[in-house]
Design an enzyme around this catalytic site. Sequence first.
Site, mmCIF file in Angstrom:
data_model
loop_
_atom_site.group_PDB
_atom_site.id
_atom_site.type_symbol
_atom_site.label_atom_id
_atom_site.label_comp_id
_atom_site.label_asym_id
_atom_site.label_seq_id
_atom_site.Cartn_x
_atom_site.Cartn_y
_atom_site.Cartn_z
ATOM 1 N N LEU A 163 -14.960 -3.525 2.387
ATOM 2 C CA LEU A 163 -14.284 -3.522 1.469
ATOM 3 C C LEU A 163 -12.599 -2.687 2.063
ATOM 4 O O LEU A 163 -11.921 -2.636 1.286
ATOM 5 C CB LEU A 163 -14.407 -3.207 0.511
ATOM 6 C CG LEU A 163 -15.724 -3.620 -0.234
ATOM 7 C CD1 LEU A 163 -15.788 -2.973 -1.630
ATOM 8 C CD2 LEU A 163 -15.280 -5.744 -0.256
ATOM 9 N N SER A 194 -11.752 0.073 3.054
ATOM 10 C CA SER A 194 -11.606 1.268 2.210
ATOM 11 C C SER A 194 -10.828 1.861 4.007
ATOM 12 O O SER A 194 -9.715 3.055 3.201
ATOM 13 C CB SER A 194 -12.060 2.057 2.165
ATOM 14 O OG SER A 194 -13.245 2.817 3.243
ATOM 15 N N SER A 195 -11.520 2.427 5.457
ATOM 16 C CA SER A 195 -10.247 2.746 6.293
ATOM 17 C C SER A 195 -9.268 2.184 6.421
ATOM 18 O O SER A 195 -7.575 3.524 6.567
ATOM 19 C CB SER A 195 -11.220 2.899 8.035
ATOM 20 O OG SER A 195 -11.266 1.620 7.824
ATOM 21 N N ASP A 245 -7.063 -5.726 7.179
ATOM 22 C CA ASP A 245 -6.809 -4.171 6.443
ATOM 23 C C ASP A 245 -5.895 -3.662 6.163
ATOM 24 O O ASP A 245 -5.595 -3.536 5.302
ATOM 25 C CB ASP A 245 -8.161 -3.585 6.538
ATOM 26 C CG ASP A 245 -9.570 -4.349 7.077
ATOM 27 O OD1 ASP A 245 -9.351 -5.278 7.560
ATOM 28 O OD2 ASP A 245 -9.982 -2.947 7.259
HETATM 29 O O1 PMV Z 1 -16.265 -4.118 7.515
HETATM 30 P P1 PMV Z 1 -14.165 -3.757 7.524
HETATM 31 O O2 PMV Z 1 -13.792 -3.883 6.398
HETATM 32 O O3 PMV Z 1 -13.687 -2.821 8.399
HETATM 33 O O4 PMV Z 1 -14.252 -5.674 8.191
HETATM 34 C C1 PMV Z 1 -13.718 -5.255 9.668
HETATM 35 C C2 PMV Z 1 -13.206 -6.952 9.877
HETATM 36 C C3 PMV Z 1 -13.286 -7.206 11.198
HETATM 37 O O5 PMV Z 1 -13.150 -8.784 11.888
HETATM 38 C C4 PMV Z 1 -15.176 -7.491 11.740
HETATM 39 C C5 PMV Z 1 -13.013 -6.681 11.865
HETATM 40 C C6 PMV Z 1 -11.217 -6.369 12.006
HETATM 41 O O6 PMV Z 1 -10.635 -5.318 12.036
HETATM 42 O O7 PMV Z 1 -10.673 -7.416 11.463
#
Ligand code: PMV
Length: 289
Positions: free
Chosen positions: A76, A78-79, A123
Amino acid sequence: MATWSAPGKLFLFGEHAVVYGKPGIAMAIRPRVYVTVRKSSHAHHARSLYIEQCFKEMGVRGSVYINSQIPSSSGLGSSGAVTVATLAAINEEFNIGKTIHEIANLAFKIEKKVQKGRASPTDTSVSTYGGMFLILNGERKRLAPQNYQFVIGNSQISHSTSRMVERVAQFKEGDPSICNPIIDAIGGLSYQALQHIHDPIRLGELMDINHALLEALGVGHPALSRLVLACRQTGAYGAKITGAGGGGCMVALAPKNLKGRVAGAIEVFDGRAIITSLDCEGLRREEEG
Ligand code: PMV
């Protein structure tokens, strides 16, 4: 002392494919992370590579306190949310004067560094600006807000985004003739979704296909599959992994009158359900008090 908050994010389509320049659709959602930064000579902060990098990039030392409503390592974002909120709080506390765009770009640079060069700006963009975006080739295009409700199922199995991204990279390197068409197909789904953004039934079908393609990429998990199937059986339009996979969360698009039932099914299968919707607000300064 300065406190800023940032929303979590939900990938509706395109995770992993966005790392390779394909389109993805993501949106900000209600759980938030709150970060307080205070000037202090004794740096005191959570042992997080993301936070360490925030202070390093901003060239200051201070204390940080994090209050997160977003489960960590769950897909989701969070980082990303912690990184943008920490940068914004450092920016205010130390009067650095960076703009919101500079904060978004710096947050992406930090995510990329911590994730060993493989990250999309999804993100960090979503958490900074709020709302819904099409992500393509590292660029973002704001989409009109949609009034959908989503049911998230947290499998409570912790995952590592960088490990999952690495897994896909190895698959792509080792078996490009199999992996590349899967990534292309995921990209195609995002375009289809854009055309049917007002049609929940079609979006649900596309989510189901996206889930199957993520499993084919090797980022599935039996616990996630159980939750996805339970949601579909209780009437969701569609359901899929959201985020990096290998654990973490799945998301279902459900008719409004069935969202409680879908959430109940997630809980029955040992998941934690969160009913959520779009958050149009991104980074936010929180009043002290
Ligand atoms: O799991 P999350 O929320 O860190 O999402 C990662 C999404 C990816 O496409 C796998 C990596 C990215 O940086 O977009």
